[in-house]
Design an enzyme around this catalytic site. Structure first.
Site, PDB file in Angstrom:
ATOM      1  N   ASP A 267      -7.580  18.428 -14.782  1.00  0.00           N
ATOM      2  CA  ASP A 267      -7.860  17.054 -15.188  1.00  0.00           C
ATOM      3  C   ASP A 267      -7.472  16.962 -16.664  1.00  0.00           C
ATOM      4  O   ASP A 267      -8.142  17.518 -17.543  1.00  0.00           O
ATOM      5  CB  ASP A 267      -9.350  16.732 -14.967  1.00  0.00           C
ATOM      6  CG  ASP A 267      -9.672  15.262 -15.256  1.00  0.00           C
ATOM      7  OD1 ASP A 267      -8.994  14.672 -16.128  1.00  0.00           O
ATOM      8  OD2 ASP A 267     -10.611  14.737 -14.654  1.00  0.00           O
TER       9      ASP A 267
ATOM     10  N   ARG B  70       0.859  -1.207   0.000  1.00  0.00           N
ATOM     11  CA  ARG B  70       0.000   0.000   0.000  1.00  0.00           C
ATOM     12  C   ARG B  70       0.888   1.248   0.000  1.00  0.00           C
ATOM     13  O   ARG B  70       0.599   2.234  -0.647  1.00  0.00           O
ATOM     14  CB  ARG B  70      -0.973  -0.017   1.190  1.00  0.00           C
ATOM     15  CG  ARG B  70      -1.745   1.280   1.354  1.00  0.00           C
ATOM     16  CD  ARG B  70      -3.073   1.146   2.112  1.00  0.00           C
ATOM     17  NE  ARG B  70      -3.017   0.294   3.267  1.00  0.00           N
ATOM     18  CZ  ARG B  70      -2.426   0.599   4.428  1.00  0.00           C
ATOM     19  NH1 ARG B  70      -1.839   1.768   4.587  1.00  0.00           N
ATOM     20  NH2 ARG B  70      -2.419  -0.265   5.422  1.00  0.00           N
TER      21      ARG B  70
ATOM     22  N   LYS C 128      -8.187   5.789 -19.370  1.00  0.00           N
ATOM     23  CA  LYS C 128      -8.533   6.225 -20.729  1.00  0.00           C
ATOM     24  C   LYS C 128      -7.324   6.110 -21.661  1.00  0.00           C
ATOM     25  O   LYS C 128      -6.839   5.016 -21.890  1.00  0.00           O
ATOM     26  CB  LYS C 128      -9.084   7.643 -20.669  1.00  0.00           C
ATOM     27  CG  LYS C 128     -10.114   7.857 -19.555  1.00  0.00           C
ATOM     28  CD  LYS C 128     -11.355   7.009 -19.768  1.00  0.00           C
ATOM     29  CE  LYS C 128     -12.458   7.357 -18.816  1.00  0.00           C
ATOM     30  NZ  LYS C 128     -12.717   6.415 -17.757  1.00  0.00           N
TER      31      LYS C 128
ATOM     32  N   TYR D  69     -16.776  15.693 -16.048  1.00  0.00           N
ATOM     33  CA  TYR D  69     -17.222  14.302 -15.896  1.00  0.00           C
ATOM     34  C   TYR D  69     -18.253  14.213 -14.767  1.00  0.00           C
ATOM     35  O   TYR D  69     -18.052  14.767 -13.680  1.00  0.00           O
ATOM     36  CB  TYR D  69     -16.005  13.401 -15.633  1.00  0.00           C
ATOM     37  CG  TYR D  69     -16.396  11.993 -15.284  1.00  0.00           C
ATOM     38  CD1 TYR D  69     -17.246  11.266 -16.121  1.00  0.00           C
ATOM     39  CD2 TYR D  69     -15.944  11.380 -14.125  1.00  0.00           C
ATOM     40  CE1 TYR D  69     -17.636   9.978 -15.800  1.00  0.00           C
ATOM     41  CE2 TYR D  69     -16.321  10.091 -13.803  1.00  0.00           C
ATOM     42  CZ  TYR D  69     -17.175   9.399 -14.641  1.00  0.00           C
ATOM     43  OH  TYR D  69     -17.562   8.128 -14.317  1.00  0.00           O
TER      44      TYR D  69
HETATM   45  O1  P1T Z   1     -13.260   6.080 -14.279  1.00  0.00           O
HETATM   46  P1  P1T Z   1     -12.079   6.619 -13.526  1.00  0.00           P
HETATM   47  O2  P1T Z   1     -10.772   6.021 -13.910  1.00  0.00           O
HETATM   48  O3  P1T Z   1     -12.303   6.607 -12.044  1.00  0.00           O
HETATM   49  O4  P1T Z   1     -11.922   8.160 -13.961  1.00  0.00           O
HETATM   50  C1  P1T Z   1     -12.853   9.154 -13.661  1.00  0.00           C
HETATM   51  C2  P1T Z   1     -12.758  10.283 -14.656  1.00  0.00           C
HETATM   52  C3  P1T Z   1     -12.040  11.417 -14.322  1.00  0.00           C
HETATM   53  N1  P1T Z   1     -11.905  12.453 -15.178  1.00  0.00           N
HETATM   54  C4  P1T Z   1     -12.450  12.427 -16.404  1.00  0.00           C
HETATM   55  C5  P1T Z   1     -12.286  13.587 -17.323  1.00  0.00           C
HETATM   56  C6  P1T Z   1     -13.168  11.304 -16.815  1.00  0.00           C
HETATM   57  O5  P1T Z   1     -13.699  11.304 -18.062  1.00  0.00           O
HETATM   58  C7  P1T Z   1     -13.340  10.201 -15.926  1.00  0.00           C
HETATM   59  C8  P1T Z   1     -14.127   8.986 -16.298  1.00  0.00           C
HETATM   60  N2  P1T Z   1     -14.948   9.164 -17.418  1.00  0.00           N
HETATM   61  C9  P1T Z   1     -15.755   8.205 -17.964  1.00  0.00           C
HETATM   62  C10 P1T Z   1     -15.877   6.953 -17.492  1.00  0.00           C
HETATM   63  C11 P1T Z   1     -16.509   8.621 -19.170  1.00  0.00           C
HETATM   64  O6  P1T Z   1     -17.021   7.773 -19.913  1.00  0.00           O
HETATM   65  O7  P1T Z   1     -16.566   9.843 -19.408  1.00  0.00           O
END
Ligand code: P1T
Length: 381
Positions: free
Chosen positions: A170, A46, A195, A98
């Site tokens: 972000d 961790r 992503k 998001y």
């Molecule tokens: O899904 P995760 O890895 O927890 O990420 C969250 C997140 C944070 N910031 C942005 C700009 C994002 O687009 C996302 C997650 N977005 C999607 C799952 C989507 O389909 O837009």
């Protein structure tokens, strides 16, 4: 070193024990020690794990940063960054972001005494007006999800500095290949590495990245204390992803441009959001702060019945109807009922996110095939 070299080599060297070229997956929760206070750099996974360290070093290098803390999801990274604040602090955030980010801010952090204002950040005057004496963080998402507006990072981070607030970008949609927020003045970059960084829709992972020693120390402390850490195998997958990030992004950008141009010329399409269009309201800023315009496109049909938009998402054969983005395969989705359904409808409409919006994550397949697929779907509505 330049981006492509860093993408492949930063944070990694052949394994000293065996010569393995790829960073081993150190699938272990704990590490043997010779004495209670003596270990070889790692004591418990961790707190730290060598596969994770390789990924953290790699991502830090790609953003031109000294430090990166990896998390078990993008939301884990966002959660850790907001925990830098304390009760009573105020955050100014974009109103097009998001849905999960909006949800954690309002539904989780407001309970702990933080307050949030959501504004259209593509106009700097709105940011100035939203600042309060207790504003301690400005949260920028650019390009925005899903309307693909562009926020002027340099101007907004300058404002943050003037009032002693942290600025966070972000950078999920742009990736460090297209945009380097720290060089434009941001204090922290966050990623959903799920992503483009992972790039193959096979891992959920996040990162928070900074050049600031004190911020990094706090982030590592939160990472270890709250414990939303990624497993070694997930770190390995993300690390494999970054090796081709530059190549994939080039094709994502090319394909998205071709798809956006096709859509804009189609008689059944009402409006296309794509920052690479000269007619995009923030085109000049996009051109200045990004090296290309990314792989995301969103659009509305002239048929402004929501059921037509929803139907369209079921008619494509190459674009798969699914949440998420940034993988090699093309995805299509309906933000109002999927990725952004946690935003109350009136909040969504106020920010311009209509019920009829369709979002595309344009993959790296053949652009002609992608266009034919969209054409047959649109024409069969
Ligand atoms: O899904 P995760 O890895 O927890 O990420 C969250 C997140 C944070 N910031 C942005 C700009 C994002 O687009 C996302 C997650 N977005 C999607 C799952 C989507 O389909 O837009």
């Amino acid at each position: 070193m330049k981006f492509a070299t860093l993408a492949i080599h930063a944070g990694q060297k052949p394994d000293s024990a065996t010569g393995a070229i790829m960073t081993p997956i150190y699938q272990t929760s704990t590490f043997a020690q010779s004495e209670p206070t003596v270990h070889k750099g790692y004591d418990y996974s961790r707190a730290g794990n060598p596969t994770r360290t390789a990924l953290e070093k790699n991502l830090a290098a790609l953003e031109g940063a000294k430090y990166c803390a990896a998390f078990s999801s993008g939301m884990g990274a966002i959660d850790a960054v907001v925990k830098l604040l304390k009760s009573g602090d105020h955050v100014v955030a974009g109103n097009d972001l998001y849905g999960g980010t909006y949800r954690i801010f309002v539904k989780v952090f407001e309970q702990f005494g933080l307050s949030f204002d959501f504004i259209d950040m593509s106009n700097i005057e709105n940011v100035k007006e939203a600042l309060k004496s207790n504003t301690k963080m400005i949260w920028i998402e650019t390009p925005t999800n899903p309307l693909l507006r562009i926020v002027d990072i340099e101007s907004v981070t300058k404002l943050a500095k003037q009032i002693g607030a942290l600025s966070v970008v972000d950078n999920t949609f742009a990736t460090p290949y297209l945009q380097r927020p720290l060089a434009l003045g941001a204090d922290i970059v966050v990623h959903s590495a799920t992503k483009y960084i992972g790039g193959h829709s096979d891992v959920i992972l996040g990162a928070a990245i900074t050049n600031d020693d004190a911020i990094a120390e706090k982030l590592y402390f939160i990472q270890k204390s709250s414990g939303a850490v990624p497993g070694p195998f997930d770190c390995f997958l993300a690390l494999r992803g970054t090796k081709t990030l530059h190549l994939r992004m080039q094709r994502h950008c090319e394909n998205a441009t071709a798809v956006a141009e096709f859509l804009a010329a189609h008689p059944k399409v009402k409006h296309v959001n794509f920052p690479g269009f000269k007619t995009h309201p923030n085109y000049e800023i996009a051109k200045r702060q990004m090296s290309d315009f990314g792989g995301m496109v969103s659009f509305t049909l002239k048929n402004d019945d929501m059921s037509a938009a929803k139907k369209l998402t079921t008619l494509t054969k190459i674009f798969t109807l699914a949440e998420s983005l940034g993988g090699v395969e093309s995805l299509i989705e309906h933000p109002a009922s999927m990725t952004h359904s946690s935003l109350p409808r009136e909040v969504r409409l106020q920010s311009g996110l209509e019920d009829t919006l369709i979002r595309l994550s344009v993959g790296v397949e053949d652009a002609d095939d992608l266009i034919s697929d969209l054409k047959q779907a649109i024409e069969s509505i």
